[in-house]
Every structure is written in C-alpha cells, then in structure tokens.
Enzyme design. Sequence first.
Site, PDB file in Angstrom:
ATOM      1  CB  SER A 146     -84.285 135.960  19.558  1.00 34.32           C
ATOM      2  OG  SER A 146     -85.431 136.205  20.350  1.00 34.32           O
ATOM      3  CB  ILE A 152     -80.757 135.211  21.638  1.00 29.23           C
ATOM      4  CG1 ILE A 152     -81.886 135.964  22.368  1.00 29.23           C
ATOM      5  CG2 ILE A 152     -79.842 134.490  22.600  1.00 29.23           C
ATOM      6  CD1 ILE A 152     -82.842 135.051  23.138  1.00 29.23           C
ATOM      7  CB  CYS A 153     -79.227 138.989  23.904  1.00 31.76           C
ATOM      8  SG  CYS A 153     -78.982 140.300  25.134  1.00 31.76           S
ATOM      9  CB  ALA A 154     -75.277 141.581  22.844  1.00 32.06           C
TER      10      ALA A 154
END
Length: 231
Positions: free
Chosen positions: A199, A152-154
């Site tokens: 995500s 998720i994210c980076a």
Amino acid sequence: MPALMLACRHTGMDGNRHTGRDAGLPARLPGGWLPTGPRNGCLTNKKEESMKKECVLLADGFEEIEGLTVVDLLRRAKIYVDTVSIMDDYIVHGAHGINVQTEDLFDEVDFEEFDMVVLPGGMPGTLNLKEHDGVRYVVKQYAKEGRFVGAICAAPTILKSLGLLEGRRATCYPGVEDEMENVILTETAVVVDDNIITSQGVGTAIDFALKLIEVLDGEEKAKEIAESIVF
C-alpha cells in the site's frame, strides 16, 4: 512522553495478565524460531487457537498511523494481533513523537504461529526494519512458505531488497519508486499479488487494513468493519 499502551494478551500460569518477559516466555532456540505449542509458553484456549493471527513489526521511527490503524481495525475484526518491537525495549518511538508500548520483543515471538506479518513505513523506521537480520529472515520465510506479507509506504522497498517483488505487481510511497526496479508498480491504494499485499502510505492506511482483513477473514468481514467506522 507517556507511551501509548496496547492491550496485553499474555496469561501467565498464575492466571494473571503479563507482558513480554514477565509472562514466563521460553528462551529462543538456535536458528531463530521458538518451540511450537501454546503461544510463547502461555495458556491459550481453543477459540484463540482457531483465530487468524497477525503480527506488526515496529521499529523506532515507524509511521504511527500506518502501524496502529492495522492494529486497531484487525482487532475490531477479532483477528489476533501482536505488536512486536524489534528494538531493545518494549517502548517504540514513532516518527511523530508517539511512543507505543508493544507486547513482545522480537526475540520473544514464535513466528511459526502467525498467518501474516506486517511492516509499517515511516523514517527511519523502514531503514531500521530493513537492517534487522531477524526481520529479513522472517519476511523471507513467510514469503517462501506462502504466508501473507503486508508492507505499506516505504516498507515495500524492504521486500524489493529481499528479491520478493521481482516481476510482481506492487505499490509504494511515491517518493521511493527509484528503489523498486523490475517491479510492476501501480498507483492504486492497495495491491495484492498472491501472498504479498502493499500500500502507498498514511492516506491509504484504512484501505490497507481493510484489505488485510479481507485476505484473512473474507470480504464480508472487511465490509462490516468498513461500515462500522463509516468508511
């Protein structure tokens, strides 16, 4: 600041609950994997052995909401979750000053036991995960063996750096798209492409966790948890 302590689930041979090195864990074998058998040399029962199992890898600078939302919701769904520090200490320092006491150090874990590995984002947590040789090895092995990998994210950039997202659908934090060449990027909250689940970030953490529940234990269980938290 006191560390947020997550529930410990190791039962020692003396019948008491222990954490990490206090649990009488076996030494790591050459090649990076622990012997198969009961979890880390501890007593287990048939119910525990039949549960789906997931581990969340935490590094200093991880995004707390992304990591802990997964831990919380999957445990509500009765999925076995292990929090694993890739640092030299059980206490991992979140990106926003929240300290978390994990249950295991990376070298104490038998990754053969798990169905899924999850990588939270955050900075410099993502970089710490990306630079850890053991993390890179485990993630590549999971992807190769068809086990589930969540990021998720980076953190999807870690998967990209390992060559796991070439020509595949994924999503990520809006600020890191330039690191995702040759990836079919979407702007949806969560993307599932075969055994890879990605995500976007903090705002999609609940969507992400619910999708992980769905993947591991079915749509009905994910709906049940969503309703229980009024989502």
